[in-house]
Design an enzyme around this catalytic site. Structure first.
Site, PDB file in Angstrom:
ATOM      1  N   CYS A  64       0.920  -1.138   0.030  1.00 46.19           N
ATOM      2  CA  CYS A  64       0.048  -0.187   0.011  1.00 46.19           C
ATOM      3  C   CYS A  64       1.163   1.251   0.199  1.00 46.19           C
ATOM      4  O   CYS A  64       2.111   1.272   0.128  1.00 46.19           O
ATOM      5  CB  CYS A  64      -0.952   0.070   1.479  1.00 46.19           C
ATOM      6  SG  CYS A  64      -1.883  -1.482   1.710  1.00 46.19           S
ATOM      7  N   THR A  65       0.298   2.288  -0.135  1.00 46.58           N
ATOM      8  CA  THR A  65       0.895   3.678  -0.130  1.00 46.58           C
ATOM      9  C   THR A  65      -0.002   4.606   0.883  1.00 46.58           C
ATOM     10  O   THR A  65      -1.265   4.610   0.430  1.00 46.58           O
ATOM     11  CB  THR A  65       1.326   4.121  -1.311  1.00 46.58           C
ATOM     12  OG1 THR A  65       1.997   3.363  -2.037  1.00 46.58           O
ATOM     13  CG2 THR A  65       2.425   5.550  -1.143  1.00 46.58           C
TER      14      THR A  65
END
Length: 546
Positions: A3-4
């Protein structure tokens, strides 16, 4: 999951909102369908069992309603990911992060151990449940908390009791604060308040780079942690912070942010400033020597070769976008894409908008030799680093809590599904009983009747002819953005004088109007992208028979 995350403090955002945003990405080779949902108290489990770790825990009997973004297909857990509860508290979980051998040896992850043999037979060993993980956290925390700090406290207690089988970062927000919690090994954790005037960038790597244990053990103004963190670190020799100039520079980054930009009026003020700065420097020096102040990224995180390909370039690019006048390129750059010391938080050059958040979480290194769609660099450089807007994006949730409207309509959950390089954000009010079908009806069947699947189809078609379709995508994104901000402005005005009991129905109607506009524009985009990419098919031939 990969994810970010980006977190924006209230004084760093364009309108005074707290903003928490995260891409949820599927693992390599997978594309997990997502949908929107509202979970009502009667539907919230009182006894919860995790699919991944087979852990069963009892939950309180007084849950609040909350929004979520669960997996669309049943059978492998809820994975609620992000949402708001009735108390206007937001939660995003989780950002999968890294650790190191020393931490995992000192406090091993709590992993599920299957049963051995058959029950009733000689030698049978029953299964041992694992700890909590991304699948579980929103479900077992968000319905029960009334502030961001309470989120940290509840999750911290659950981690200490049940442990976790993975390293994760979790964000909690309310109208005043954002807190970021990172798990450390199986049962330990740290949490830090996001500075009001700063943003935080988080790829899949343990990120906090400055921590004050004395604060965590005392007033907890900006830091919280598991109760035994200091002794556990000492017993296992985990604090790597040294009294060296580079380390002091890192530690003083936060101090510089507190210094006034204007010159002082007279020499007396200037001397007071120098004395105050000297005192702060001495406090940090003494804190390092005492073990109160340390760098968690050095102690608990990683600096592996894979980080330099997968993680650090994402933080580099996000900060490059939000502080563009810093030196980011060339031999004199303060930070390169493989730097291990990119700051966890920074003060942006200007206030950060929803569109900025969408841009950085959709980015693929535009304007650099590392853009897989770009014309700079070469084939090797364009595939050197993992993009943020990657094909495996499943959903992007941007949790915005606005301080200038009534609490009944303060929370807006901006959503995008599919690959962020080819989609748009749509705002949905959080204080509602249902979500529009277009965002809720994701099933296993691939269909343009679903916002998730329609975005997935558009991305696959547009990617094949990226430059030919780029203008279509840009116009669509701007059209949706304009409609979104107008709808929020109009709805805020329309519900301002309504009785509180009537607000949810009015917000649901607004969400539906937004979904109708979204569906119309997304259908039109699909048609344009399909036409453009069809013209470029390899079996095309210029001679026509009419």
């Amino acid at each position: 999951m990969p994810c970010t995350t980006i977190l924006v403090g209230r004084n760093a955002s364009y309108d005074g909102s707290t903003i928490v945003a995260r891409n949820e990405d599927s693992p390599g080779g997978q594309f997990e369908p997502k949908r929107m949902a509202v979970v009502h108290p009667e539907d919230q489990p009182r006894v919860y069992t995790s699919v991944e770790s087979h852990l069963t825990i009892e939950l309180p009997d007084d849950p609040m309603r909350y929004t979520s973004v669960p997996d669309a297909l049943p059978g492998h857990g809820i994975w609620a990911e992000a949402g708001f509860n009735e108390a206007n508290v937001g939660m995003s979980a989780t950002e999968t992060i890294t650790s190191n051998d020393r931490v995992l040896g000192a406090d091993p992850l709590v992993e599920y151990v299957p049963a051995q043999g058959k029950e009733g037979e000689e030698g049978y060993v029953p299964a041992v449940p694992g700890g909590l993980g991304e699948e579980d956290l929103v479900t077992v925390v968000l319905p029960y908390i009334r502030s961001a700090r309470e989120g940290v406290e509840r999750l911290g207690a659950l981690l200490e009791r049940y442990g976790t089988y993975e390293m994760n970062g979790i964000a909690f927000s309310d109208v005043d604060e954002i807190w970021w919690l990172e798990t450390v090994g199986g049962h330990h954790w740290i949490a830090k308040r996001v500075p009001d005037d700063a943003y935080v960038t988080m790829p899949n790597q343990l990120g906090i780079d400055y921590f004050d244990l004395a604060d965590a053990e005392g007033e907890q103004v900006e830091h919280m942690a598991s109760a035994d963190l200091r002794t556990w670190m000492e017993d296992n020799h985990l604090n790597l912070t040294m009294m060296r100039p580079a380390a002091l520079d890192d530690m003083l980054d936060e101090v510089y942010a507190d210094m006034p930009d204007e010159p002082f009026d007279d020499d007396e003020d200037d001397q007071d400033h120098e004395d105050g700065f000297g005192d702060l420097f001495a406090d940090i020096r003494d804190g390092i020597l005492s073990g109160d102040i340390f760098n968690p990224r050095e102690a608990f995180g990683s600096h592996s070769d894979s980080d330099h390909v997968y993680n650090t370039p994402r933080a580099w690019y996000m900060q490059r976008c939000l502080n563009p006048h810093d030196e980011w390129d060339g031999p004199h750059a303060a930070y390169g894409p493989e730097a291990d010391d990119i700051p966890w938080s920074r003060v942006p050059e200007r206030k950060v908008t929803i569109e900025d958040v969408k841009y950085v979480l959709s980015s693929h290194y535009q304007g650099t030799p590392f853009d897989p769609y770009g014309r700079r660099g070469n084939d090797a450089s364009r595939r050197a680093y993992r993009p943020i807007g990657i094909n495996r994006n499943g959903q992007l949730a941007v949790l915005q809590i606005r301080p200038y409207v009534a609490p009944e309509h303060a929370c807006v959950q901006w959503m995008a599904f599919g690959c962020n390089a080819f989609n748009a954000l749509v705002p949905l009010y959080g204080n509602v009983e249902t979500m529009p079908e277009y965002l809720e009806n994701t099933t296993a069947r691939v269909t343009s009747e679903s916002f998730y699947w329609e975005n997935r189809i558009i991305a696959a078609l547009a990617d094949a002819r990226f430059h030919d379709n780029a203008a279509h995508i840009d116009r669509y994104r701007q059209k949706i953005g304009g409609l979104a901000h107008k709808l929020l402005r109009d709805t805020d005005a329309a519900v301002a004088d309504l009785p509180a009991a009537e607000v949810p129905a009015a917000l649901e109607a607004a969400n539906q109007r937004m979904a109708d506009d979204l569906r119309r524009e997304t259908d039109a985009l699909l048609g344009r992208v399909l036409h453009t990419t069809s013209l470029a098919m390899k079996n095309a031939f210029s001679m026509s028979d009419n």
